[in-house]
Design a protein around this motif. Structure first.
Motif, PDB file in Angstrom:
ATOM      1  N   ILE A  27      52.243  64.800  32.849  1.00 62.85           N
ATOM      2  CA  ILE A  27      53.190  64.896  31.720  1.00 62.85           C
ATOM      3  C   ILE A  27      53.715  63.503  31.368  1.00 62.85           C
ATOM      4  O   ILE A  27      53.936  62.683  32.264  1.00 62.85           O
ATOM      5  N   THR A  28      53.866  63.249  30.075  1.00 66.67           N
ATOM      6  CA  THR A  28      54.300  61.911  29.657  1.00 66.67           C
ATOM      7  C   THR A  28      55.472  61.988  28.683  1.00 66.67           C
ATOM      8  O   THR A  28      55.652  62.998  28.002  1.00 66.67           O
ATOM      9  N   PRO A  57      44.249  75.751  18.057  1.00 63.63           N
ATOM     10  CA  PRO A  57      45.466  75.994  17.248  1.00 63.63           C
ATOM     11  C   PRO A  57      46.762  75.794  18.034  1.00 63.63           C
ATOM     12  O   PRO A  57      47.825  75.648  17.441  1.00 63.63           O
ATOM     13  N   HIS A  58      46.694  75.759  19.379  1.00 62.62           N
ATOM     14  CA  HIS A  58      47.932  75.596  20.161  1.00 62.62           C
ATOM     15  C   HIS A  58      48.105  74.168  20.668  1.00 62.62           C
ATOM     16  O   HIS A  58      48.915  73.913  21.560  1.00 62.62           O
ATOM     17  N   PHE A  59      47.347  73.255  20.070  1.00 61.66           N
ATOM     18  CA  PHE A  59      47.439  71.866  20.527  1.00 61.66           C
ATOM     19  C   PHE A  59      48.855  71.322  20.324  1.00 61.66           C
ATOM     20  O   PHE A  59      49.397  70.641  21.178  1.00 61.66           O
ATOM     21  N   ILE A  60      49.429  71.664  19.175  1.00 53.68           N
ATOM     22  CA  ILE A  60      50.789  71.185  18.914  1.00 53.68           C
ATOM     23  C   ILE A  60      51.773  72.327  19.142  1.00 53.68           C
ATOM     24  O   ILE A  60      51.610  73.408  18.607  1.00 53.68           O
ATOM     25  N   HIS A  86      51.900  65.680  26.283  1.00 54.27           N
ATOM     26  CA  HIS A  86      52.620  64.491  25.820  1.00 54.27           C
ATOM     27  C   HIS A  86      53.881  65.013  25.135  1.00 54.27           C
ATOM     28  O   HIS A  86      53.782  65.854  24.234  1.00 54.27           O
ATOM     29  N   ILE A  87      55.035  64.500  25.530  1.00 47.80           N
ATOM     30  CA  ILE A  87      56.282  64.894  24.860  1.00 47.80           C
ATOM     31  C   ILE A  87      56.649  63.822  23.854  1.00 47.80           C
ATOM     32  O   ILE A  87      56.525  62.628  24.142  1.00 47.80           O
ATOM     33  N   LEU A  88      57.091  64.245  22.669  1.00 49.67           N
ATOM     34  CA  LEU A  88      57.432  63.271  21.637  1.00 49.67           C
ATOM     35  C   LEU A  88      58.380  63.883  20.615  1.00 49.67           C
ATOM     36  O   LEU A  88      58.440  65.109  20.482  1.00 49.67           O
ATOM     37  N   GLY A  89      59.105  63.020  19.922  1.00 45.44           N
ATOM     38  CA  GLY A  89      59.988  63.488  18.853  1.00 45.44           C
ATOM     39  C   GLY A  89      59.193  63.686  17.577  1.00 45.44           C
ATOM     40  O   GLY A  89      58.113  63.120  17.405  1.00 45.44           O
ATOM     41  N   LYS A  90      59.754  64.465  16.662  1.00 48.09           N
ATOM     42  CA  LYS A  90      59.024  64.824  15.436  1.00 48.09           C
ATOM     43  C   LYS A  90      58.691  63.610  14.564  1.00 48.09           C
ATOM     44  O   LYS A  90      57.765  63.651  13.768  1.00 48.09           O
ATOM     45  N   ASP A  91      59.441  62.514  14.727  1.00 46.57           N
ATOM     46  CA  ASP A  91      59.209  61.332  13.895  1.00 46.57           C
ATOM     47  C   ASP A  91      57.906  60.618  14.231  1.00 46.57           C
ATOM     48  O   ASP A  91      57.419  59.826  13.435  1.00 46.57           O
ATOM     49  N   GLN A 138      48.038  69.215  25.240  1.00 45.48           N
ATOM     50  CA  GLN A 138      49.071  69.678  24.305  1.00 45.48           C
ATOM     51  C   GLN A 138      50.061  68.585  23.973  1.00 45.48           C
ATOM     52  O   GLN A 138      50.312  67.692  24.796  1.00 45.48           O
ATOM     53  N   LEU A 139      50.617  68.701  22.762  1.00 40.13           N
ATOM     54  CA  LEU A 139      51.730  67.831  22.388  1.00 40.13           C
ATOM     55  C   LEU A 139      52.966  68.709  22.253  1.00 40.13           C
ATOM     56  O   LEU A 139      52.917  69.716  21.538  1.00 40.13           O
ATOM     57  N   LEU A 140      54.031  68.356  22.941  1.00 40.67           N
ATOM     58  CA  LEU A 140      55.287  69.083  22.738  1.00 40.67           C
ATOM     59  C   LEU A 140      56.157  68.228  21.828  1.00 40.67           C
ATOM     60  O   LEU A 140      56.558  67.123  22.192  1.00 40.67           O
TER      61      LEU A 140
END
Ligand code: MSP
Length: 663
Positions: free
Chosen positions: A19-20, A194-197, A272-277, A300-302
């Protein structure tokens, strides 16, 4: 070689979990937004750990690029010294918040620089890079090229579509990555995954960006010297975003022949965790770059929303940037962790407010959870129970409670696996309410006198319930939940089998009570509320003053209004200091026919308890009751201030009957 094979060929072990977090720009200290991304990764990492996974949790700092080069110049520092100076602020904040990262990656490290150059070389070998001339606009704060379609023919230069700040014109020779060639492959990838994001609704933005046509991406700069040199070039540095994204692979040994096993163990990342920006960089550029380099894509990207403060974006200019350190010092680390996880739905922007934070701490943590433990410990102490054994047979109410708790484990796990942490906590708190309701209806304080057996069954059931709650909540509040378990005599060591064991738990544990102070101390919050009250009183005082000056102009009030106020003479019979408050006394006042009233009064600086006990004074009895520092105040004592600022009681000249109304 790990990077010469096709996507999907990797035999990743199923029990690893990589996890990142995004890596943070080191132009400022961490703020609440950076804490949020990092905290989510920590909570999910801990959750997967107690579910049996081998965790690698990566965080770090993004240290190159034009923005940092400028900031260092303005600070008159060498860029390396400038970035080095920020690192302790990040590491200290993460340590304070118990962020259990496996590695802190810095993009100025040698392993990163080498890995990135190796990656770019792969793209060159593939024929996906060419040299040309870039002529367009650039947003330095976002380190992003503003594409033609964003420019809206503005001669002065467009505002950045993301941060709405001014862009600068750049005209320079650059290396381009053939992003346009990956448009169809990306669309196909999204159709297949389809569940990548997560949450899925965030995919729309990415898909419409891809569908609107991908242009080749400029991936080098000649005017930015603070960066990783482009392979075979003395003039170009690698575009900071491409370089930064690569940290996810360079940290685990990409490009290093000595670390092939390590890379193969962890890659592809699970999340990978990231903000919507920053979704475009992670959802479009990163997958295309990885495809080009023949590296498998992350799973996945969260994508989380933004934390706003009182409905506004956090910004230095608005002066509403929240410092996580001060927050932890004021409210406690686990309390802030809980609040951020509970209050912010992952798929939306969330509003941060001190009022909500305090309410969550008082009601969810101190009242619902902490009090349950307190009540158990107090009863155990009172009835001299050192510990409690599980009975041979549970009665049907406990069996129902146990079923409910088992269902909670299932629901909690589903929500956590779907990364809906706020929903998982919602389900957990329902279960806490259920245990509280059970405990309350059983009235163990009565059982203790009537049937020792029933008393011990109630105590044991509540302890089993609490044990489950604490274990499930451990990823969110690791210290407090360990302390809670310790108070029940459990030395908790989170292990890879924790949740598996919890699922098989038939409630047969022995609990040994270890007495302790309340788990969540809310005296400072209560104290602050009183301060506020005093401030309000100050403004009330101002209002009184104003009234005095303008009495002649005041509208008259009807006698009926006056008699609505229950002004009564009473005798103070008890006066105790309120623990945790420097201002308050708890009074018990004999109000004659109105009974004995508990009234809190902030007059400690003017009187000793002995000055008050036995005295008559004037009280308002029909004010709305309110709770302060855990005590309900059912009235208010009236006082008048003398010239020295000390307050005096309002008392009759001669003793009157308690309960006499003023008229
Ligand atoms: N350096 C890049 C990321 C490179 S990742 C390969 C960057 N850094 S950042 O420091 O500006 O932001 C890091 C993260 O913090 C982003 O995910 C961003 O969304 C998050 N947050 C910054 N402010 C935020 C809030 N107010 N609320 C929630 N998160 C926000 O972008």
């Amino acid at each position: 070689m790990h990077d010469s094979e096709c996507i999907g060929i990797f035999m990743k072990k199923t029990n690893t979990f990589y996890i990142t977090t995004p890596i943070y720009y080191v132009t400022a200290k961490p703020h609440l937004g950076s804490l949020y991304s990092t905290l989510l990764a920590d909570v999910l990492g801990r959750w997967h750990h107690i579910n049996g996974a081998d965790i690698f949790f990566l965080t770090g700092t993004d240290e190159h690029g034009q923005k940092i080069q400028h900031a260092a110049m303005q600070a008159r520092k060498d860029p390396q010294v400038f970035v080095d100076d920020f690192i302790p602020a990040y590491k200290d904040a993460w340590h304070l918040y118990e962020i259990a990262f496996s590695k802190f990656m810095r993009t100025t490290s040698t392993e990163h620089r080498k890995g990135v150059q190796y990656f770019i070389q792969k793209l060159m070998d593939k024929g996906d890079i060419y040299k040309d001339f870039y002529n367009g606009w650039y947003c330095t704060p976002c380190e992003t090229f503003v594409t033609e379609r964003d420019q809206e023919n503005l001669a002065e230069g467009p505002l950045c579509p993301s941060c709405r700040r001014a862009t600068v014109r750049i005209e320079e020779e650059t290396y381009f990555f053939k992003l346009s060639g990956y448009q169809n492959k990306l669309l196909q990838f999204y159709a297949d995954n389809p569940h990548f994001i997560v949450p899925q609704e965030r995919s729309h933005e990415v898909l419409s960006f891809i569908k609107s046509g991908l242009k080749d991406l400029s991936i080098s700069r000649t005017t930015v010297s603070w960066g990783v040199p482009f392979p075979h070039s003395t003039e170009h540095t690698i575009y900071v975003w491409v370089e930064a994204l690569c940290n996810y692979i360079t940290a685990i040994g990409y490009g290093d022949t000595q670390r092939v096993d390590e890379f193969e163990k962890w890659w592809p990342a699970n999340i990978h965790i990231l903000g919507k920006d920053i979704i475009k960089f992670h959802g479009v550029f990163w997958p295309a770059l990885l495809m080009a380099a023949n590296v498998p894509l992350p799973k996945q990207l969260l994508v989380h929303g933004w934390i706003k403060v009182d409905k506004q974006k956090m910004s230095k200019s608005l002066g509403n940037v929240i410092d996580p350190i001060t927050l932890a010092q004021t409210y406690g680390v686990d309390q802030v962790r809980y609040y951020l996880c509970r209050q912010m739905p992952i798929n939306q922007d969330g509003d941060f407010s001190i009022k909500d934070l305090e309410e969550r701490i008082v009601s969810d943590l101190a009242h619902d959870l902490g009090n349950l433990l307190n009540r158990i410990l107090k009863l155990a102490e009172k009835y001299e129970a050192i510990g409690v054994q599980a009975p041979a047979l549970w009665d049907h109410e406990v069996l129902e409670l146990r079923d409910y708790t088992w269902n909670t484990i299932e629901q909690f796990s589903e929500h956590m696996n779907a990364m809906h942490i706020h929903l998982a906590l919602g389900a957990l708190w329902k279960c806490i309410h259920k245990i509280n309701a059970y405990f309350h209806t059983k009235e163990p304080w009565k059982q203790a006198k009537q049937s020792k057996e029933s008393f011990l069954m109630t105590m044991s059931a509540a302890c089993h319930g609490l044990r489950t709650i604490a274990i499930l909540c451990w990823p969110v509040m690791p210290s407090k939940m360990t302390e809670l378990l310790m108070a029940l005599g459990i030395r908790y060591i989170p292990s890879e089998k924790t949740i598996q064991d919890l699922n098989l738990d038939v409630w047969n544990h022995y609990f040994e009570f270890k007495h302790r102070a309340p788990l969540f101390d809310i005296s400072s919050i209560e104290e602050r509320k009183i301060q506020e009250e005093i401030m309000n009183n100050q403004s009330l005082k101002q209002e009184y003053k104003h009234m005095e000056l303008t009495t002649s102009q005041q509208a008259h009030i009807d006698i009926k209004d006056l008699i609505k106020v229950e002004l009564v003479i009473g005798t103070i019979i008890v006066c105790d200091e309120v623990k945790g408050s420097s201002k308050l006394y708890r009074l018990e006042v004999d109000c004659g026919k109105y009974g004995i009233r508990q009234i809190l009064s902030g007059v400690r600086s003017s009187f000793q308890p002995g000055d008050l006990i036995g005295k008559q004074a004037t009280f308002v009895l029909n004010l709305e009751p309110r709770v302060m520092m855990g005590f309900e105040s059912r009235g208010m004592m009236l006082v008048a201030e003398n010239e020295a600022g000390k307050v005096e009681l309002i008392m009759p000249e001669h003793v009157v009957l308690n309960g006499s109304r003023l008229r």
